[in-house]
Design an enzyme around this catalytic site. Sequence first.
Site, PDB file in Angstrom:
ATOM      1  N   GLU A   3      -4.362 -26.651 -75.763  1.00  0.00           N
ATOM      2  CA  GLU A   3      -4.940 -25.442 -76.347  1.00  0.00           C
ATOM      3  C   GLU A   3      -6.328 -25.279 -75.729  1.00  0.00           C
ATOM      4  O   GLU A   3      -7.219 -26.089 -75.967  1.00  0.00           O
ATOM      5  CB  GLU A   3      -4.975 -25.597 -77.865  1.00  0.00           C
ATOM      6  N   CYS A  34      -1.385 -24.844 -67.194  1.00  0.00           N
ATOM      7  CA  CYS A  34      -1.321 -24.036 -68.411  1.00  0.00           C
ATOM      8  C   CYS A  34      -2.717 -23.870 -69.026  1.00  0.00           C
ATOM      9  O   CYS A  34      -3.528 -23.166 -68.455  1.00  0.00           O
ATOM     10  CB  CYS A  34      -0.304 -24.633 -69.360  1.00  0.00           C
ATOM     11  N   ARG A  92       4.168 -21.109 -74.079  1.00  0.00           N
ATOM     12  CA  ARG A  92       3.123 -20.139 -74.452  1.00  0.00           C
ATOM     13  C   ARG A  92       2.120 -20.013 -73.297  1.00  0.00           C
ATOM     14  O   ARG A  92       0.904 -20.233 -73.460  1.00  0.00           O
ATOM     15  CB  ARG A  92       2.430 -20.548 -75.752  1.00  0.00           C
ATOM     16  N   HIS A 127       4.467 -26.268 -66.635  1.00  0.00           N
ATOM     17  CA  HIS A 127       4.263 -27.710 -66.838  1.00  0.00           C
ATOM     18  C   HIS A 127       5.108 -28.534 -65.865  1.00  0.00           C
ATOM     19  O   HIS A 127       6.234 -28.910 -66.191  1.00  0.00           O
ATOM     20  CB  HIS A 127       4.634 -28.092 -68.280  1.00  0.00           C
ATOM     21  N   GLU A 129       4.979 -31.541 -65.186  1.00  0.00           N
ATOM     22  CA  GLU A 129       5.242 -32.906 -65.676  1.00  0.00           C
ATOM     23  C   GLU A 129       6.514 -32.962 -66.527  1.00  0.00           C
ATOM     24  O   GLU A 129       6.974 -34.036 -66.888  1.00  0.00           O
ATOM     25  CB  GLU A 129       4.031 -33.440 -66.467  1.00  0.00           C
TER      26      GLU A 129
HETATM   27  N1  GLN Z   1      -1.450 -21.046 -75.088  1.00  0.00           N
HETATM   28  C1  GLN Z   1      -2.299 -22.136 -74.746  1.00  0.00           C
HETATM   29  C2  GLN Z   1      -3.738 -21.660 -74.568  1.00  0.00           C
HETATM   30  O1  GLN Z   1      -4.001 -20.510 -74.598  1.00  0.00           O
HETATM   31  C3  GLN Z   1      -1.823 -22.843 -73.489  1.00  0.00           C
HETATM   32  C4  GLN Z   1      -0.482 -23.491 -73.736  1.00  0.00           C
HETATM   33  C5  GLN Z   1      -0.173 -24.678 -72.867  1.00  0.00           C
HETATM   34  O2  GLN Z   1      -1.060 -25.336 -72.305  1.00  0.00           O
HETATM   35  N2  GLN Z   1       1.080 -25.019 -72.809  1.00  0.00           N
HETATM   36  O3  GLN Z   1      -4.623 -22.433 -74.375  1.00  0.00           O
END
Ligand code: GLN
Length: 157
Positions: A3, A34, A92, A127, A129
């Site tokens: 996050e 991400c 996400r 991702h 990984e």
């Molecule tokens: N939605 C997350 C964000 O805004 C990122 C999601 C993820 O790292 N899989 O930080």
Amino acid sequence: GGESTTIGKLMVLYGLDTAIRERVAAGMPCFGTCAGMILMANEVVDGLPEQPRLSVMDIRVRRNAFGRQRDSFEARIEAPAYGEPLEAVFIRAPYVERVGPRVEVLGTYEDKIVMCAQGSLLAAAFHPELTRDRRVHRRFIELARAWKGHALHERRR
Ligand code: GLN
């Protein structure tokens, strides 16, 4: 991944943002996946205002660009630099809306940029990984091996 607002706050709390930025300026390779891609971006759309970041890549990233958590998905992405398409897991995920002149696009899904590089910096919206394909990590390891700054940091310790 994770996050990005939480990671950003913790980075500032522990001074990790400054430490990483200094090393990136010295040429240390860095790979953000991400939330990591969000943290590396110069510009973020749909983030919280003042969301702390590293801001080391000339890209504009849209957070949660594919929708909510339940809109997470797996897909094959086009990645010509890697040869065959890559299987990618998007959780996400963000995507890249704009890249600066020094940024190389490495992966696209439909018409969206989902992986890019700027010198020794790599960013992926997915991702790597979570799949068995090691091509993405291998490229990063090659960059890390090529970096001449190791000795410098060894001495500091
Ligand atoms: N939605 C997350 C964000 O805004 C990122 C999601 C993820 O790292 N899989 O930080």
